[in-house]
Write a protein that holds these residues in place. Structure first.
Motif, PDB file in Angstrom:
ATOM      1  N   VAL A  13      -1.387  -0.241   1.727  1.00 19.90           N
ATOM      2  CA  VAL A  13      -1.833   0.858   1.864  1.00 19.90           C
ATOM      3  C   VAL A  13      -2.852   1.347   0.835  1.00 19.90           C
ATOM      4  N   ALA A  14      -2.306   1.203  -0.411  1.00 16.00           N
ATOM      5  CA  ALA A  14      -3.010   1.363  -1.416  1.00 16.00           C
ATOM      6  C   ALA A  14      -4.260   0.734  -1.719  1.00 16.00           C
ATOM      7  N   ILE A  15      -4.314  -0.755  -1.406  1.00 16.35           N
ATOM      8  CA  ILE A  15      -5.387  -1.550  -1.398  1.00 16.35           C
ATOM      9  C   ILE A  15      -6.385  -1.324  -0.311  1.00 16.35           C
ATOM     10  N   LEU A  16      -5.662  -0.809   0.613  1.00 15.09           N
ATOM     11  CA  LEU A  16      -6.426  -0.344   1.671  1.00 15.09           C
ATOM     12  C   LEU A  16      -7.644   0.832   1.362  1.00 15.09           C
ATOM     13  N   CYS A  17      -7.158   1.640   0.457  1.00 16.74           N
ATOM     14  CA  CYS A  17      -7.836   2.763   0.150  1.00 16.74           C
ATOM     15  C   CYS A  17      -8.969   2.278  -0.889  1.00 16.74           C
ATOM     16  N   VAL A  33       1.096  11.281   4.623  1.00 16.73           N
ATOM     17  CA  VAL A  33       1.935  10.667   5.908  1.00 16.73           C
ATOM     18  C   VAL A  33       2.780   9.694   5.395  1.00 16.73           C
ATOM     19  N   PHE A  34       2.353   8.743   4.507  1.00 14.15           N
ATOM     20  CA  PHE A  34       3.405   7.591   3.983  1.00 14.15           C
ATOM     21  C   PHE A  34       4.495   8.412   3.431  1.00 14.15           C
ATOM     22  N   SER A  35       4.243   9.243   2.520  1.00 12.38           N
ATOM     23  CA  SER A  35       5.477   9.988   1.614  1.00 12.38           C
ATOM     24  C   SER A  35       6.427  10.666   2.744  1.00 12.38           C
ATOM     25  N   LEU A  36       5.857  11.346   3.763  1.00 16.03           N
ATOM     26  CA  LEU A  36       6.512  11.944   4.795  1.00 16.03           C
ATOM     27  C   LEU A  36       7.331  11.037   5.832  1.00 16.03           C
ATOM     28  N   LEU A  37       6.811  10.211   5.970  1.00 15.12           N
ATOM     29  CA  LEU A  37       7.407   8.959   7.066  1.00 15.12           C
ATOM     30  C   LEU A  37       8.306   8.339   6.637  1.00 15.12           C
ATOM     31  N   ILE A  38       7.973   7.498   5.098  1.00 11.57           N
ATOM     32  CA  ILE A  38       8.487   6.355   4.779  1.00 11.57           C
ATOM     33  C   ILE A  38       9.031   6.786   3.419  1.00 11.57           C
ATOM     34  N   GLY A  39       8.403   7.353   2.550  1.00 12.66           N
ATOM     35  CA  GLY A  39       8.810   7.996   1.258  1.00 12.66           C
ATOM     36  C   GLY A  39       8.369   6.747   0.240  1.00 12.66           C
ATOM     37  N   HIS A  40       8.082   7.525  -1.079  1.00 10.68           N
ATOM     38  CA  HIS A  40       7.365   6.900  -1.979  1.00 10.68           C
ATOM     39  C   HIS A  40       7.967   6.076  -2.750  1.00 10.68           C
ATOM     40  N   PRO A  41       7.907   4.749  -2.988  1.00  8.22           N
ATOM     41  CA  PRO A  41       8.787   3.823  -3.645  1.00  8.22           C
ATOM     42  C   PRO A  41       8.780   3.817  -5.047  1.00  8.22           C
ATOM     43  N   PHE A  42       7.551   4.598  -5.638  1.00  7.09           N
ATOM     44  CA  PHE A  42       7.501   4.655  -6.767  1.00  7.09           C
ATOM     45  C   PHE A  42       7.362   5.955  -7.530  1.00  7.09           C
ATOM     46  N   LEU A  43       7.961   6.781  -6.821  1.00  9.36           N
ATOM     47  CA  LEU A  43       7.943   8.193  -7.047  1.00  9.36           C
ATOM     48  C   LEU A  43       7.956   8.532  -8.688  1.00  9.36           C
ATOM     49  N   ARG A  44       8.757   7.868  -9.323  1.00  7.90           N
ATOM     50  CA  ARG A  44       9.042   8.377 -10.742  1.00  7.90           C
ATOM     51  C   ARG A  44       7.773   7.896 -11.619  1.00  7.90           C
ATOM     52  N   LEU A 264      -8.254   6.219  -4.861  1.00  6.50           N
ATOM     53  CA  LEU A 264      -7.061   5.571  -4.964  1.00  6.50           C
ATOM     54  C   LEU A 264      -6.047   6.880  -5.374  1.00  6.50           C
ATOM     55  N   THR A 265      -6.882   7.390  -6.435  1.00 10.09           N
ATOM     56  CA  THR A 265      -5.995   8.467  -7.083  1.00 10.09           C
ATOM     57  C   THR A 265      -5.519   9.857  -6.052  1.00 10.09           C
ATOM     58  N   LEU A 266      -6.327  10.105  -5.124  1.00 10.63           N
ATOM     59  CA  LEU A 266      -6.127  10.909  -4.115  1.00 10.63           C
ATOM     60  C   LEU A 266      -5.091  10.350  -3.180  1.00 10.63           C
ATOM     61  N   PHE A 267      -4.926   8.911  -3.026  1.00 10.90           N
ATOM     62  CA  PHE A 267      -3.817   8.376  -2.293  1.00 10.90           C
ATOM     63  C   PHE A 267      -2.451   8.742  -2.984  1.00 10.90           C
ATOM     64  N   PHE A 268      -2.381   8.465  -4.473  1.00  9.49           N
ATOM     65  CA  PHE A 268      -1.220   8.668  -5.164  1.00  9.49           C
ATOM     66  C   PHE A 268      -0.708   9.935  -5.130  1.00  9.49           C
ATOM     67  N   ILE A 269      -1.926  11.055  -5.203  1.00 10.27           N
ATOM     68  CA  ILE A 269      -1.543  12.533  -5.342  1.00 10.27           C
ATOM     69  C   ILE A 269      -0.971  13.142  -3.901  1.00 10.27           C
ATOM     70  N   GLY A 270      -1.324  12.407  -2.650  1.00 11.09           N
ATOM     71  CA  GLY A 270      -0.955  12.807  -1.549  1.00 11.09           C
ATOM     72  C   GLY A 270       0.701  12.164  -1.280  1.00 11.09           C
ATOM     73  N   LEU A 275       8.198  17.265   1.250  1.00 13.17           N
ATOM     74  CA  LEU A 275       8.625  18.375   1.885  1.00 13.17           C
ATOM     75  C   LEU A 275       9.311  19.525   0.921  1.00 13.17           C
ATOM     76  N   THR A 276      10.011  19.018   0.237  1.00 16.57           N
ATOM     77  CA  THR A 276      10.892  19.935  -0.793  1.00 16.57           C
ATOM     78  C   THR A 276      10.054  20.665  -1.706  1.00 16.57           C
ATOM     79  N   SER A 277       9.213  20.200  -2.257  1.00 20.05           N
ATOM     80  CA  SER A 277       8.116  20.935  -2.974  1.00 20.05           C
ATOM     81  C   SER A 277       7.133  21.837  -2.438  1.00 20.05           C
ATOM     82  N   LEU A 278       6.956  21.555  -1.005  1.00 21.63           N
ATOM     83  CA  LEU A 278       6.293  22.292  -0.325  1.00 21.63           C
ATOM     84  C   LEU A 278       6.962  23.673   0.301  1.00 21.63           C
TER      85      LEU A 278
END
Length: 309
Positions: A13-17, A33-44, A264-270, A275-278
């Motif tokens: 998805v990052a490459i798609l961006c 949407v990716f974070s919400l449905l799947i979760g960020h695998p590289f969050l840290r 790509l930066t905006l994709f990473f930000i999203g 949901l916890t932070s929201l």
């Protein structure tokens, strides 16, 4: 979904961006949407990567600008920037006081709205010794409004038939984070992007005097001030582009890559939003952020449309 597949999906998805089909607002939405449905695998790693990518991309945009035009743009928006910063800070603190929001949280939201979103909050939080909860609530509030602005501002600009110059100036004044400013302006047009980037980065330099002033008020003598040094590299890039005979194909390629880097930066930000932070925001800090945002958006638009600066 197993860990390996999740990582591969995220990278895909990052490459798609990076393709021409994904606009900045869509990239932000895809990340969320990716974070919400799947979760960020590289969050840290997300925060550090996002910061570096944003700064490098902005410096790259400097290779598409002229120093004389940039100086003219900066001069045009100077008084509007100064007045909007101090009016927004003052009104923000008054609203925070009336809503009985924690003093430090109120100050961080006001600073983020007045100067440059998350960057201002990150710089001022250690100055006032804000705790993790106060910082997180402020960042989440600003992020929510940034996300809305990224979609809403280009639509309003088109509806009102704003010129490229007027929209670029409005975006730089009324949208919080630099990433969302350049994302909205990039969608609106190249001239708007140049103006918005120049004015916004000049605005971001106000982090320094505001942080010093706040450190005096809060009597934090040992606090460490974070200076956005990449802004000076942005100026260096403009100077090099103006005075060196850089081939057009080279400068245009750097600018193109930088624009995709911003998307790509905006994709990473999203993707970094959870949901916890929201849920941590709360109605009163969000109300403060919304009221401030409405004020700065409408007042600056009125001044810009009527050329009162």
């Amino acid at each position: 979904m197993n860990s390996q597949l999740k990582k591969l999906s995220f990278i895909a998805v990052a490459i798609l961006c990076l393709t021409p089909w994904i606009q900045p607002p869509v990239a932000l939405l895809l990340g969320f949407v990716f974070s919400l449905l799947i979760g960020h695998p590289f969050l840290r790693y997300n925060g550090k990567v996002t910061k570096i990518l944003l700064q490098v991309s902005i410096v790259g945009l400097g290779f598409g600008m002229d120093i004389y035009e940039a100086a003219k743009t900066g001069k045009t928006g100077f008084w509007l920037t100064v007045s909007s910063i101090f009016l927004t800070m003052t009104l923000g603190l008054l609203i925070g006081y009336r809503l009985k929001i924690k003093r430090k949280t109120s100050l961080l939201i006001a600073s983020g709205t007045a100067i440059c979103g998350g960057s201002a909050i990150a710089a001022i939080a250690p100055v006032v010794d804000a705790n993790e909860e106060e910082t997180s609530v402020s960042l989440a509030t600003i992020f929510i409004l940034n996300s809305v602005a990224l979609f809403l501002f280009p639509y309003i600009g088109t509806l009102l038939e704003l010129s490229q110059q007027d929209f670029g100036l409005w975006a730089a004044i009324a949208i919080h984070d630099t990433s969302s400013v350049v994302g909205a302006a990039q969608k609106y047009g190249d001239e708007a992007l140049q103006i918005a980037t120049t004015v916004k980065l000049a605005r971001a330099l106000w982090i320094i005097p505001i942080s010093l002033l706040i450190s005096v008020v809060f009597k934090q003598k040992k606090s460490k001030l974070k200076i956005p040094y990449f802004i000076f590299l942005f100026v260096v890039a403009i100077v090099l582009n103006t005075y060196l005979a850089i081939p057009e194909v080279v400068s245009s390629t750097i600018v193109l890559v930088s624009k995709k880097g911003l998307t790509l930066t905006l994709f990473f930000i999203g993707a970094g939003l959870t949901l916890t932070s929201l849920k941590s925001v709360g109605i009163r800090p969000l109300l403060q952020g919304v009221l401030l945002w409405i004020f700065i958006s409408i007042s600056s638009l009125y001044v810009i449309i009527n050329h009162l600066f």
